[in-house]
Scaffold this active site. Structure first.
Site, mmCIF file in Angstrom:
data_model
loop_
_atom_site.group_PDB
_atom_site.id
_atom_site.type_symbol
_atom_site.label_atom_id
_atom_site.label_comp_id
_atom_site.label_asym_id
_atom_site.label_seq_id
_atom_site.Cartn_x
_atom_site.Cartn_y
_atom_site.Cartn_z
ATOM 1 C CG HIS A 164 71.196 20.392 56.331
ATOM 2 N ND1 HIS A 164 71.675 19.181 56.782
ATOM 3 C CD2 HIS A 164 71.499 21.301 57.281
ATOM 4 C CE1 HIS A 164 72.230 19.353 57.973
ATOM 5 N NE2 HIS A 164 72.132 20.621 58.307
ATOM 6 C CG HIS A 184 76.547 16.923 50.976
ATOM 7 N ND1 HIS A 184 76.083 15.647 50.847
ATOM 8 C CD2 HIS A 184 76.697 17.139 52.304
ATOM 9 C CE1 HIS A 184 75.940 15.113 52.048
ATOM 10 N NE2 HIS A 184 76.304 15.991 52.950
HETATM 11 C C1 DNO Z 1 76.152 14.876 55.970
HETATM 12 C C2 DNO Z 1 75.390 15.452 57.060
HETATM 13 C C3 DNO Z 1 75.065 14.425 58.107
HETATM 14 C C4 DNO Z 1 74.511 15.117 59.307
HETATM 15 C C5 DNO Z 1 74.146 14.203 60.411
HETATM 16 C C6 DNO Z 1 73.398 14.945 61.471
HETATM 17 O O1 DNO Z 1 76.833 15.562 55.322
HETATM 18 O O2 DNO Z 1 74.252 16.104 56.628
HETATM 19 O O3 DNO Z 1 76.217 13.734 58.447
HETATM 20 O O4 DNO Z 1 75.456 15.984 59.830
HETATM 21 O O5 DNO Z 1 73.378 13.157 59.949
HETATM 22 O O6 DNO Z 1 73.461 14.232 62.629
#
Ligand code: DNO
Length: 342
Positions: free
Chosen positions: A263, A309
């Site tokens: 991510h 994000h």
């Molecule tokens: C937020 C995400 C988290 C993620 C969870 C994985 O935007 O990165 O909510 O999806 O923690 O379980």
């Protein structure tokens, strides 16, 4: 690497058509959202996601998340049956072609922020975290409700849950995680799935709740609990990067072969336990995104990457962090860095 994008299903204001128009886009990251946590996902619902992705030339092969029921994290007598249901979900997802499953092991709350729309001078807004503000909120008194969490808690239910966690320190949480992994990782391996735990966000304990997926020492420990390639990581730069002691490129090198999902996003650290989210570009924040991509490239990373994000820009309204525009800019930037390190 396989470029991917999170999609919240047919109700997401961002459409698959828009996602498919982002250059280099390959995979849809999604989940079945209408089965309660702990339930088994209907095969038809899984297939509907695959079909929708395929209709736009995309592949549904990453799930985020198969949520872990609180009773599993608490290690209660209900845990074994819930772990069986979790494994059944993995088998069904494997049959449907899913290759990677992201999940987290954060007690009660998922990600935590103090502000969902912090205004920047340029008119955009983004998610922000300020520990001083967060500590003023008291979840047991209904002082807080943020998206990203299970919104089905009643105030009484939340209070009871928080009280049960008081008896569960870090040591017991590690044990319960170990029990979970010993069942789930072999099931994932059998289903052709790589599990990718998401770090705790932010990576420290909050409201007295233990949080353990936070730093290098704990990630080392986590990977050894079940030392199989299927027991891997979601390397979330924004989560781990909130602790300046985490050297992200060095950690990527250290965990070669065990990172299955990345991510990528940037944050600006403005004080101790205080940060806000910014555009993906390195110079916008505190993280060296080029060094992060270089480390992934040099360790032969061939898993999934998604822009994480984004800010809300150009007047877009939507799910905080999950608009189209800034995440699409993030995807383009990731493509550029990846190509430049060829
Ligand atoms: C937020 C995400 C988290 C993620 C969870 C994985 O935007 O990165 O909510 O999806 O923690 O379980």
């Amino acid at each position: 690497m396989k470029l991917s994008f999170r999609w919240y299903g047919p109700h997401d204001p961002v459409t698959l058509e828009q996602i498919a128009q982002i250059p280099g886009m390959r995979s849809v990251v999604s989940a079945v959202y209408d089965t309660p946590v702990g339930g088994v996902w209907p095969r038809e619902s899984i297939k509907a996601l695959s079909d929708a992705a395929a209709a736009h030339g995309l592949v549904f092969d990453v799930v985020e998340s198969v949520p872990v029921h609180e009773e599993i994290k608490l290690g209660s007598p209900e845990a074994p049956a819930l772990i069986d249901a979790y494994c059944e979900n993995l088998r069904r997802l494997g049959e449907a072609g899913v290759k990677c499953v992201c999940y987290n092991f954060m007690p009660v709350f998922d990600w935590l922020r103090s502000d969902l729309a912090r205004k920047a001078p340029d008119g955009s807004n983004s998610l922000a975290y300020d520990e001083a503000t967060v500590l003023l909120m008291n979840p047991a008194e209904g002082g807080l409700s943020l998206p990203g969490w299970d919104e089905s808690y009643t105030l009484d239910g939340l209070r009871a849950l928080l009280a049960r966690y008081e008896a569960i320190g870090e040591t017991q949480l590690w044990r319960n995680l170990h029990t979970f992994l010993e069942a789930v990782i072999p099931a994932a391996a059998g289903a052709g799935i790589k599990m990718a735990i998401h770090p705790d966000d932010p990576p420290w304990g909050i409201f007295g709740l233990p949080r353990i997926i936070t730093n290098q020492e704990n990630l080392d420990k986590f990977l050894k609990l079940v030392d199989m390639p299927e027991n891997g990581l979601t390397f979330c730069t924004g989560s781990l990067g909130a602790d300046p002691a985490n050297d992200l490129p060095a950690m990527i090198r250290r965990y070669e072969g065990r990172i299955h999902f990345a991510h990528l996003r940037n944050i600006k650290l403005t004080g101790d336990r205080c940060f806000h989210e910014v555009g993906h570009l390195s110079s916008c924040g505190s993280l060296d995104m080029a060094a992060i991509i270089r480390a992934l490239k040099e360790t032969g990373f061939d898993g999934y990457i998604r822009p994480d994000h984004g800010r809300m820009i150009w007047g877009e309204q939507g799910k905080p962090g999950y608009g189209l525009f800034d995440r699409a800019l993030g995807a383009a930037y990731i493509n550029g860095l990846w190509e430049a390190t060829r």
